[in-house]
Design an enzyme around this catalytic site. Structure first.
Site, PDB file in Angstrom:
ATOM      1  N   TRP A 232       0.830  -1.209   0.000  1.00  0.00           N
ATOM      2  CA  TRP A 232       0.000   0.000   0.000  1.00  0.00           C
ATOM      3  C   TRP A 232       0.864   1.259   0.000  1.00  0.00           C
ATOM      4  O   TRP A 232       0.567   2.234  -0.703  1.00  0.00           O
ATOM      5  CB  TRP A 232      -0.865  -0.049   1.248  1.00  0.00           C
ATOM      6  CG  TRP A 232      -2.006   0.905   1.349  1.00  0.00           C
ATOM      7  CD1 TRP A 232      -1.977   2.268   1.176  1.00  0.00           C
ATOM      8  CD2 TRP A 232      -3.359   0.584   1.702  1.00  0.00           C
ATOM      9  NE1 TRP A 232      -3.212   2.808   1.404  1.00  0.00           N
ATOM     10  CE2 TRP A 232      -4.080   1.783   1.726  1.00  0.00           C
ATOM     11  CE3 TRP A 232      -4.008  -0.615   2.011  1.00  0.00           C
ATOM     12  CZ2 TRP A 232      -5.434   1.832   2.055  1.00  0.00           C
ATOM     13  CZ3 TRP A 232      -5.349  -0.565   2.332  1.00  0.00           C
ATOM     14  CH2 TRP A 232      -6.058   0.646   2.350  1.00  0.00           C
TER      15      TRP A 232
ATOM     16  N   ARG B 124      -5.938  -0.662  -7.290  1.00  0.00           N
ATOM     17  CA  ARG B 124      -6.092  -1.662  -6.228  1.00  0.00           C
ATOM     18  C   ARG B 124      -7.483  -2.290  -6.157  1.00  0.00           C
ATOM     19  O   ARG B 124      -7.653  -3.312  -5.489  1.00  0.00           O
ATOM     20  CB  ARG B 124      -5.718  -1.036  -4.883  1.00  0.00           C
ATOM     21  CG  ARG B 124      -4.280  -0.544  -4.814  1.00  0.00           C
ATOM     22  CD  ARG B 124      -3.290  -1.632  -5.187  1.00  0.00           C
ATOM     23  NE  ARG B 124      -1.910  -1.176  -5.101  1.00  0.00           N
ATOM     24  CZ  ARG B 124      -0.854  -1.920  -5.371  1.00  0.00           C
ATOM     25  NH1 ARG B 124      -1.028  -3.178  -5.776  1.00  0.00           N
ATOM     26  NH2 ARG B 124       0.369  -1.433  -5.269  1.00  0.00           N
TER      27      ARG B 124
ATOM     28  N   ASN C  22      -5.853  13.218  -1.039  1.00  0.00           N
ATOM     29  CA  ASN C  22      -6.864  13.968  -1.793  1.00  0.00           C
ATOM     30  C   ASN C  22      -7.589  13.033  -2.756  1.00  0.00           C
ATOM     31  O   ASN C  22      -7.144  11.912  -3.027  1.00  0.00           O
ATOM     32  CB  ASN C  22      -6.258  15.191  -2.503  1.00  0.00           C
ATOM     33  CG  ASN C  22      -5.310  14.839  -3.638  1.00  0.00           C
ATOM     34  OD1 ASN C  22      -5.609  14.023  -4.507  1.00  0.00           O
ATOM     35  ND2 ASN C  22      -4.143  15.489  -3.637  1.00  0.00           N
TER      36      ASN C  22
ATOM     37  N   HIS D 172       2.195   3.690  -2.848  1.00  0.00           N
ATOM     38  CA  HIS D 172       1.456   4.852  -3.360  1.00  0.00           C
ATOM     39  C   HIS D 172       1.876   6.056  -2.518  1.00  0.00           C
ATOM     40  O   HIS D 172       1.363   6.284  -1.427  1.00  0.00           O
ATOM     41  CB  HIS D 172      -0.046   4.602  -3.267  1.00  0.00           C
ATOM     42  CG  HIS D 172      -0.504   3.478  -4.140  1.00  0.00           C
ATOM     43  ND1 HIS D 172      -0.935   3.670  -5.437  1.00  0.00           N
ATOM     44  CD2 HIS D 172      -0.572   2.145  -3.916  1.00  0.00           C
ATOM     45  CE1 HIS D 172      -1.247   2.496  -5.972  1.00  0.00           C
ATOM     46  NE2 HIS D 172      -1.043   1.560  -5.074  1.00  0.00           N
TER      47      HIS D 172
END
Length: 294
Positions: A94, A216, A205, A97
Site C-alpha cells: 500500500w 487496487r 486527496n 502509493h
C-alpha cells in the site's frame, strides 16, 4: 454549545464517520475526517472561466468532462482521512502509493497486538504460471489449504511468543521475568511475521485516491488489498456520488486503446478481417484488445 458549521457536510458520510468497516479477519477502515464534496470540485473548476451554471445536471456534466479529459486539480480540492488496520505485508504494498500523508503505529514505542491475518481456504492458491506477481484463480485442495493454514498459524503464534519473550513483557507491557532484562521493542519486532496487523492514519486527496482505487480495486490486484479498495469505493460513492459515477464510467469500466488498437477497430468496423498476425500488435497487446472487445 452550538455545533453548527458553515462547512460542506455530506450526510451519507456523517453516518459512517468513526465507525469501523470490517475488512479481512481483524482489519477495518474508519473515516475520520473529510473536506469538500462534488460541489467543491465544480467550484474549483469554474474559477477558471467564471460563475457558469449551477444546475445539478450541469454540475454532473462538468465532473464527467473533467474526469474524461484527465483534469486533476479540481479533484485535489477534496480530502479524506482514514484510520486503517491492515496486515503488515499489505501495508508495505500500500505504501508504494506515495501520494498520501501517513502516520503508522510504531512498534518502537508500543507493543504490537497479538492479531495476525489468516486467509480463507478458498483464497489459498499456487503461484500463477503466467503472471509472476500473483496467484492462480483456482484454489488449492481443501486438505492442502488446511495444512498451509496450520503452518501459518503455528509460525505466527511462535513468533509472537518469542517476541514477548525477547522483550520480557507480555502483550499488556507487564514484566514476565524480574531476573531478565529483555531487549528493546525496536529489535524484538523484527521477529514478527508479516501477517501481523498494523494500523495507520492515511490522508489523501480525491484525485490520488481515485488513482489508488483504479489500481487496487482492479480484478488483477492482490485479493487482500483489493477488499480494502472495494470498501473505499463504497465510501467514495457515499462521499462524492457524481465523481464516483464518472470514475466508474471512464476509469473502472472504461478502457485505454492504443493507436494500433484503434486502427484495428476501424478495420473491423469496415468489415475487414484482422488477425494477430496482420494487426502489427504484440501477442499481449492483441490479447488485451480482444479482451476489451468481448
Amino acid at each position: 454549545m452550538n455545533n453548527a458549521t458553515k462547512r460542506v457536510v455530506v450526510p451519507a458520510l456523517e453516518e459512517i464517520l468513526y465507525e469501523p468497516i470490517k475488512v479481512l479477519d481483524h482489519g477495518f477502515i474508519r473515516v475520520i475526517d473529510y473536506m469538500g464534496d462534488d460541489s467543491a470540485i465544480v467550484q474549483a473548476a469554474r474559477v477558471s472561466y467564471g460563475k457558469g451554471t449551477k444546475q445539478l445536471n450541469q454540475d454532473k456534466g462538468l465532473i464527467n468532462y473533467l474526469l474524461r479529459h484527465y483534469h486533476t486539480t479540481p479533484f485535489e480540492m477534496c480530502d479524506i482521512k482514514f484510520h486503517i488496520k491492515l496486515p503488515i505485508f499489505i501495508a508495505r504494498q500500500w505504501i508504494r502509493h506515495r501520494t498520501a500523508s501517513v502516520n503508522e503505529y510504531s512498534a518502537r514505542y508500543s507493543i504490537l497486538g497479538n492479531e495476525f491475518y489468516l486467509p480463507e481456504p478458498q483464497n489459498i492458491a499456487p503461484q500463477s504460471s503466467t503472471n509472476k506477481q500473483c496467484r492462480e484463480s483456482d484454489s488449492l485442495p481443501k486438505e492442502v489449504a488446511e495444512k498451509v493454514l496450520n503452518i501459518l498459524e503455528e509460525d505466527a503464534r511462535n513468533c509472537y511468543k518469542h517476541y514477548t519473550k525477547l522483550m520480557n513483557t507480555d502483550e499488556e507491557g507487564n514484566i514476565i521475568d524480574d531476573n531478565n532484562t529483555g531487549i528493546a521493542r525496536e529489535l524484538a519486532r523484527m521477529n514478527l511475521t508479516l501477517n501481523y496487523y498494523t494500523e495507520w492514519y492515511w490522508k489523501i486527496n480525491l484525485h490520488n485516491l481515485l488513482h489508488f482505487l483504479r489500481l487496487r480495486a482492479d480484478p488483477h490486484a492482490q485479493y487482500e488489498i483489493r477488499v480494502y479498495a472495494e470498501k473505499m469505493l463504497d465510501i467514495v460513492k457515499a462521499w462524492v456520488p457524481f465523481t464516483y459515477e464518472a470514475f466508474e464510467e471512464y476509469r473502472m469500466c472504461g478502457a485505454n486503446i492504443s493507436r494500433k488498437g484503434l486502427e484495428v477497430i476501424k478495420k473491423m468496423i469496415s468489415g475487414e478481417k484482422v488477425t494477430h498476425e496482420t494487426s502489427g500488435m504484440t501477442k499481449r497487446e492483441w490479447e488485451e484488445l480482444t479482451k476489451i472487445l468481448k
